[in-house]
Design an enzyme around this catalytic site. Structure first.
Site, PDB file in Angstrom:
ATOM      1  N   ARG A 127       0.833  -1.211   0.000  1.00  0.00           N
ATOM      2  CA  ARG A 127       0.000   0.000   0.000  1.00  0.00           C
ATOM      3  C   ARG A 127       0.869   1.263   0.000  1.00  0.00           C
ATOM      4  NH1 ARG A 127      -2.283  -3.791  -0.913  1.00  0.00           N
ATOM      5  NH2 ARG A 127      -4.253  -4.588  -0.140  1.00  0.00           N
TER       6      ARG A 127
ATOM      7  N   GLU B 201      -4.961   3.420   6.064  1.00  0.00           N
ATOM      8  CA  GLU B 201      -4.785   3.262   4.626  1.00  0.00           C
ATOM      9  C   GLU B 201      -5.385   4.452   3.883  1.00  0.00           C
ATOM     10  OE1 GLU B 201      -6.267   0.163   1.166  1.00  0.00           O
ATOM     11  OE2 GLU B 201      -5.607  -0.646   3.086  1.00  0.00           O
TER      12      GLU B 201
ATOM     13  N   SER C 273     -11.379  -0.032   3.017  1.00  0.00           N
ATOM     14  CA  SER C 273     -10.542  -0.454   4.151  1.00  0.00           C
ATOM     15  C   SER C 273      -9.869   0.768   4.770  1.00  0.00           C
ATOM     16  CB  SER C 273      -9.491  -1.458   3.688  1.00  0.00           C
ATOM     17  OG  SER C 273     -10.100  -2.616   3.157  1.00  0.00           O
TER      18      SER C 273
END
Length: 333
Positions: free
Chosen positions: A157, A321, A225
């Site tokens: 990520r 995130e 998320s």
């Protein structure tokens, strides 16, 4: 620039739909307009991974560059895609053409240009597995640059574009997709698919899983998320698995262990927990939602509460995130 809006409601431009306004929103429709991008502008794709906590004072540039070009070579497909194209629509388009590999990444919200920033991933695949280079406007050097996969510095990520958000404007992503397709079934519920399996089988299964587990942002405002799945050392994993023997995990090639942040949160009975109008989703603990009337302060308080109780119980520091922004720019939890 093709269009500029002043004092615009931002709730229509980010999927968490908090009530915020921007002073200037500029829509970038072609590469020829890059010279006009203000130096302090924030670059926005589909808004599915960004939450505007307050009114935003800096200019916002919404990248809307479109186009998909497919070329066939002996061993691979070359696919050039404008940053403003919808990611899931691209996955469906390529699958229909018999170009397979991205099916594990189906139904991830957002634009193609946002995909390399987060190095989006799901069910054992990451978008970096298929990227050859990313065409960007370098605001520092004021020139167009093709950034190779290596120079993108992809991580979990993470990418150079995420590390230096004020420097790069992604305009186009160039994919190289091998013709020799190999299914990726090592992760989660894909293991249960009957063999032999097709790319379309995987595509449909991923769509079904995500539809069942994740709230549709068009119905329930959310940013997907909220936290990254934490990566821990094997020694830390050995300590935790003794205390939590049902804890799911995934072994990485580095020898480290990736845990499911959603399980960690769920195991603390936080599903449905609310602060103001911000809440933990009842079906997927990794997703925070705007249950109605949420404010930026609600979101921050809820996220910090989750960080605190997860650390107290597991000794693990979760990392957001999503990108959180207030009037000055990026906010750290």
């Amino acid at each position: 620039m093709s269009e500029t809006k002043i004092s615009t409601d931002l709730s229509t431009l980010h999927t968490f739909r908090l009530p915020a306004k921007a002073q200037d929103i500029i829509f970038l429709d072609s590469q020829e307009q890059v010279n006009d991008i203000p130096s302090d502008a924030y670059i926005l794709g589909g808004g599915s991974n960004t939450i505007f906590l307050t009114d935003f004072k800096k200019p916002i540039v919404c990248v809307r560059v479109k186009g998909i070009k497919v070329r066939q070579a002996k061993e691979h497909w070359s696919v050039k895609v404008g940053a403003g194209e919808d990611w899931h629509n691209l996955v469906l388009f390529l699958n229909k053409k018999g170009i397979h590999g991205l099916e594990n990444l189906a139904l991830i919200p957002g634009t193609v240009g946002a995909a390399p920033v987060q190095n989006i991933g799901a069910y054992g695949r990451e978008v970096s597995d298929f990227i050859d280079y990313v065409q960007v406007w370098d605001r520092q050097e004021r020139k167009l640059v093709n950034v190779s996969t290596v120079d993108c510095q992809f991580g979990y990520r993470d990418s150079i574009f995420k590390q230096y958000p004020m420097r790069w404007v992604i305009l186009e992503v160039h994919f190289l997709i091998p013709k020799l397709w190999q299914p990726e079934l090592s992760y989660g519920e894909l293991k249960a698919l009957n063999q032999p399996v097709s790319a379309t089988d995987i595509l449909n299964k991923v769509i079904a899983i995500r539809t069942a587990k994740l709230p549709d942002p068009k119905v329930i405002p959310n940013a997907g998320s909220f936290f990254k799945n934490p990566v821990i050392s094997r020694s830390k994993y050995s300590e935790l698995i003794e205390r939590f023997p049902t804890m799911p995990y995934f072994e990485l090639v580095t020898g480290e262990i990736k845990l499911a942040a959603g399980w960690l949160i769920d195991h603390l009975n936080l599903k449905g927990f609310k602060i103001g109008g911000a809440a933990v989703h009842m079906q997927q603990a990794l997703v925070l939602i705007n249950s109605g009337g949420a404010t930026g302060a609600d979101v921050v308080k809820l996220a910090r509460h989750i960080l605190s109780v997860v650390y107290e119980n597991y000794g693990i520091e979760l990392e957001a995130e999503v990108r959180l922004l207030d009037e000055k720019g990026l906010v750290s939890l």
